[in-house]
Enzyme design. Structure first.
Site, PDB file in Angstrom:
ATOM      1  CE1 TYR A  60      -3.257  -2.198   5.627  1.00  0.00           C
ATOM      2  CE2 TYR A  60      -3.229  -0.006   4.775  1.00  0.00           C
ATOM      3  CZ  TYR A  60      -3.326  -1.135   4.349  1.00  0.00           C
ATOM      4  OH  TYR A  60      -3.558  -1.694   3.317  1.00  0.00           O
TER       5      TYR A  60
ATOM      6  CB  THR B 141      -0.877   0.110   1.172  1.00  0.00           C
ATOM      7  OG1 THR B 141      -1.392   1.234   1.471  1.00  0.00           O
ATOM      8  CG2 THR B 141      -0.164  -0.395   2.625  1.00  0.00           C
TER       9      THR B 141
END
Ligand code: UDP
Length: 327
Positions: free
Chosen positions: A141, A117
């Site tokens: 995350y 990501t």
């Protein structure tokens, strides 16, 4: 034609990947623990219910399936939840990846495509992210994904894995035939929440902050159609056979949209008003994340052809007319 193990095949991107793999003549096999994934979403190829942290289960799956490649999508993906529960995120995202990579080494499964990501990069003050951008995750995350990238680099060098990491985020849209789509429980993503606000299946959308240093004060993100993303993964399977290749590709459109612009696009596409209020900023949210794709074009011949706001919101809107998944 190749058999491909898809971790997280019951999830949003994984389920679309399975459909794209079948269309390209491959045989996907889903491996999913179905905590956040859906059995209903596995419509293309068989499934194995198992948890990646269970080393024996993933090793047995790889030994049975003997896939030519693994597409690793399975992960927890919510920035906000990761801020509240970093331990759970490290356990799920990092430990799962390690067990998978170890099992690949043990079973001599060589080819891996890893979904990372652009959240590994944090806030770059609106500068377009590319493969050389520094790692500076703003949330647990993003940190778990950055750590997996670093772990993978070592495994590639030491154990001969052939791996390609894709960095992307803000995946949107759905299968245009609405066989599979985006269904998170709870839903935290902007476009499905915009649609739910229009349909009245929830209260007004909360816009998380309108005092960011962006063109209209709301956060800028690079939204990419799920079809474009999964097509990059299909192309990666052959790419990994090439002798010269890069380890990392960013998949974005290079065009950011603000939350307000998404609301306006949704109103134009659906002809409906989006009820919304301004709310405080959400912890862990960078002001602007825009991701280029120059290298992906050069290396894979990849271009985001479906990633217009009209198609992303239109396909998502059609999918949300269905009841969604139940199991
Ligand atoms: N967002 C928002 N209200 C919501 C959900 C999201 O304003 O109810 C904003 C969020 O702050 C971010 C953008 O929409 O700037 C995209 O958020 P999403 O959770 O969809 O994806 P993320 O950027 O976290 O991967």
């Amino acid at each position: 034609m190749a058999r491909i193990l898809v971790t997280g095949g019951g999830g949003y991107i994984g389920s679309h990947a399975c459909k794209a793999l079948v269309a390209a003549g491959h045989e996907p096999v889903t491996f999913d623990n179905f905590h956040t994934g859906w059995h209903d979403a596995v419509q293309f190829g068989p499934k194995i219910a198992g948890d990646l942290r269970d080393s024996k289960a993933i090793e047995a799956a790889l030994s049975d399936v003997k896939p030519e490649a693994v597409l690793h999508f399975a992960a927890l993906i919510e920035v906000g939840a990761s801020v509240r529960d970093p331990a759970g995120y490290w356990d799920n995202n990092f430990r799962s990846a390690k067990a998978l990579f170890d099992a690949m080494v043990a079973t001599d499964t060589r080819k891996l495509v890893f979904s990372s990501t652009c959240a590994v990069n944090g806030d770059l003050d609106g500068v377009e992210i590319d493969e050389t951008s520094p790692l500076n995750p703003m949330s647990p995350y993003g940190a778990t994904k950055a750590a997996v990238e670093m772990m993978l680099a070592g495994y590639v060098k030491a154990y001969g894995l052939r791996a390609l990491t894709f960095r992307y985020f803000n995946v949107a849209g759905a299968d245009p035939a609405a066989q599979v789509g985006e269904h998170h429980q709870p839903e935290t993503h902007l476009i499905p929440l915009v649609i739910q606000a229009i349909r009245g299946s929830r209260s007004a959308l909360k816009v998380f902050g309108d005092d960011y240093p962006t063109r209209d004060g709301t956060c800028v993100r690079d939204y990419v159609h799920v079809l474009d993303l999964v097509n990059a993964h299909v192309a990666a399977i052959d790419y990994l056979d090439r002798d010269t290749r890069v380890p990392l590709l960013c998949l974005g459109t290079g065009r950011g949209m603000t939350v307000r612009e998404i609301i306006e696009a949704a109103e134009a596409v659906t002809g409906e008003k989006v009820p919304h209020d301004i709310a405080p900023r959400r912890p862990g949210d960078p002001a602007s994340l825009v991701c280029g794709s120059h290298l992906a074009r050069a290396e894979l011949g990849w271009a985001p052809v479906h990633s217009t706001p009209e198609q992303m919101i239109g396909d998502a809107w059609r999918w949300h007319q269905r009841a969604g998944y139940t199991t």
